[in-house]
Design a protein around this motif. Structure first.
Motif, PDB file in Angstrom:
ATOM      1  N   ALA A 133      56.379   8.837  61.938  1.00  0.00           N
ATOM      2  CA  ALA A 133      55.413   9.981  61.796  1.00  0.00           C
ATOM      3  C   ALA A 133      56.200  11.139  62.405  1.00  0.00           C
ATOM      4  N   VAL A 134      56.808  10.899  63.702  1.00  0.00           N
ATOM      5  CA  VAL A 134      57.302  12.155  64.252  1.00  0.00           C
ATOM      6  C   VAL A 134      58.620  12.772  63.301  1.00  0.00           C
ATOM      7  N   ALA A 135      59.365  11.716  62.705  1.00  0.00           N
ATOM      8  CA  ALA A 135      60.449  12.223  61.845  1.00  0.00           C
ATOM      9  C   ALA A 135      59.965  12.993  60.798  1.00  0.00           C
ATOM     10  N   LEU A 136      58.619  12.725  60.069  1.00  0.00           N
ATOM     11  CA  LEU A 136      58.002  13.418  58.957  1.00  0.00           C
ATOM     12  C   LEU A 136      57.623  14.697  59.475  1.00  0.00           C
ATOM     13  N   VAL A 137      56.943  14.863  60.585  1.00  0.00           N
ATOM     14  CA  VAL A 137      56.562  16.111  61.408  1.00  0.00           C
ATOM     15  C   VAL A 137      57.606  16.956  61.622  1.00  0.00           C
ATOM     16  N   ALA A 138      58.839  16.537  62.171  1.00  0.00           N
ATOM     17  CA  ALA A 138      59.964  17.248  62.498  1.00  0.00           C
ATOM     18  C   ALA A 138      60.624  17.658  61.349  1.00  0.00           C
ATOM     19  N   ILE A 139      60.876  16.949  60.235  1.00  0.00           N
ATOM     20  CA  ILE A 139      61.717  17.407  59.071  1.00  0.00           C
ATOM     21  C   ILE A 139      60.790  18.446  58.547  1.00  0.00           C
ATOM     22  N   GLY A 140      59.152  18.274  58.279  1.00  0.00           N
ATOM     23  CA  GLY A 140      58.466  19.234  57.857  1.00  0.00           C
ATOM     24  C   GLY A 140      58.551  20.554  58.690  1.00  0.00           C
ATOM     25  N   ALA A 141      58.527  20.422  59.961  1.00  0.00           N
ATOM     26  CA  ALA A 141      58.396  21.768  60.538  1.00  0.00           C
ATOM     27  C   ALA A 141      59.978  22.617  60.447  1.00  0.00           C
ATOM     28  N   LEU A 142      60.876  21.525  60.427  1.00  0.00           N
ATOM     29  CA  LEU A 142      62.093  22.463  60.310  1.00  0.00           C
ATOM     30  C   LEU A 142      62.208  23.006  58.689  1.00  0.00           C
ATOM     31  N   ILE A 143      61.871  22.427  57.638  1.00  0.00           N
ATOM     32  CA  ILE A 143      61.860  22.873  56.343  1.00  0.00           C
ATOM     33  C   ILE A 143      60.872  24.278  56.211  1.00  0.00           C
ATOM     34  N   ALA A 144      59.808  23.949  56.920  1.00  0.00           N
ATOM     35  CA  ALA A 144      58.736  25.310  57.093  1.00  0.00           C
ATOM     36  C   ALA A 144      59.529  26.354  57.746  1.00  0.00           C
ATOM     37  N   VAL A 145      60.471  26.348  58.865  1.00  0.00           N
ATOM     38  CA  VAL A 145      60.734  27.102  59.784  1.00  0.00           C
ATOM     39  C   VAL A 145      61.910  28.019  58.907  1.00  0.00           C
ATOM     40  N   ALA A 146      62.577  26.869  58.039  1.00  0.00           N
ATOM     41  CA  ALA A 146      64.031  27.503  57.400  1.00  0.00           C
ATOM     42  C   ALA A 146      63.360  28.604  56.336  1.00  0.00           C
ATOM     43  N   GLY A 147      62.106  28.262  56.063  1.00  0.00           N
ATOM     44  CA  GLY A 147      61.731  29.273  55.008  1.00  0.00           C
ATOM     45  C   GLY A 147      61.063  30.542  55.602  1.00  0.00           C
ATOM     46  N   ILE A 148      60.865  30.372  56.657  1.00  0.00           N
ATOM     47  CA  ILE A 148      60.353  31.817  57.694  1.00  0.00           C
ATOM     48  C   ILE A 148      61.740  32.326  57.932  1.00  0.00           C
TER      49      ILE A 148
END
Length: 153
Positions: A42-57
């Motif tokens: 769960a933590v890994a999915l949230v962290a990877i998701g956050a990194l991908i979203a931030v990379a977009g920004i």
């Protein structure tokens, strides 16, 4: 139902989806999943998701264009570098992964059905209208980009 196009901020859609997932888990309780490290997943999915979203920004900031999903007309550049070489929608993909992490954390299989609803809603009411505007604004450059880079992953 064009009335909903670009009207609900994606962050609100994410919050509503997370809330509906929690409500579903409450109304349809089930035995917790039994696999060794659900919390780490769960933590890994949230962290990877956050990194991908931030990379977009970050890519939007580097291109000096708006990251406001409610007003794609304000885009001043077609962003196709960084994370945008791999996905046309890293922020929505990042949110999806974070929601999947939330689903693993609450450990309720029926709640995961809301992930499908999230994807369908974002596709119909956010991505398709955005892409329609980007095609009008950037023409062949956007069509070429769309041909080579997938929407989600």
């Amino acid at each position: 139902m064009r009335a909903l196009e670009l009207k609900v901020p994606p962050v609100i859609v994410v919050a509503a989806t997370a809330g509906l997932m929690a409500l579903t888990a409450r109304l349809m309780p089930m035995e917790p999943w039994h696999f060794t490290d659900a919390k780490s997943l769960a933590v890994a999915l949230v962290a990877i998701g956050a990194l991908i979203a931030v990379a977009g920004i970050v890519a939007f900031r580097q291109a000096k264009t708006t990251a406001n999903p409610m007003n794609p007309n304000a885009s001043s550049a077609l962003v196709s570098h960084g994370i945008y070489r791999f996905t046309r929608n890293p922020m929505y993909l990042g949110f999806l992964l974070a929601l999947a992490g939330w689903g693993v954390q609450i450990g309720n299989l029926p709640a995961l059905a809301w992930l499908v609803v999230y994807v369908l809603y974002i596709n119909r009411y956010q991505i398709i209208p955005e892409e329609r505007i980007l095609e009008t604004k950037f023409g062949q450059a956007f069509l070429d980009y769309r041909k080579h880079v997938r929407r989600w992953f």
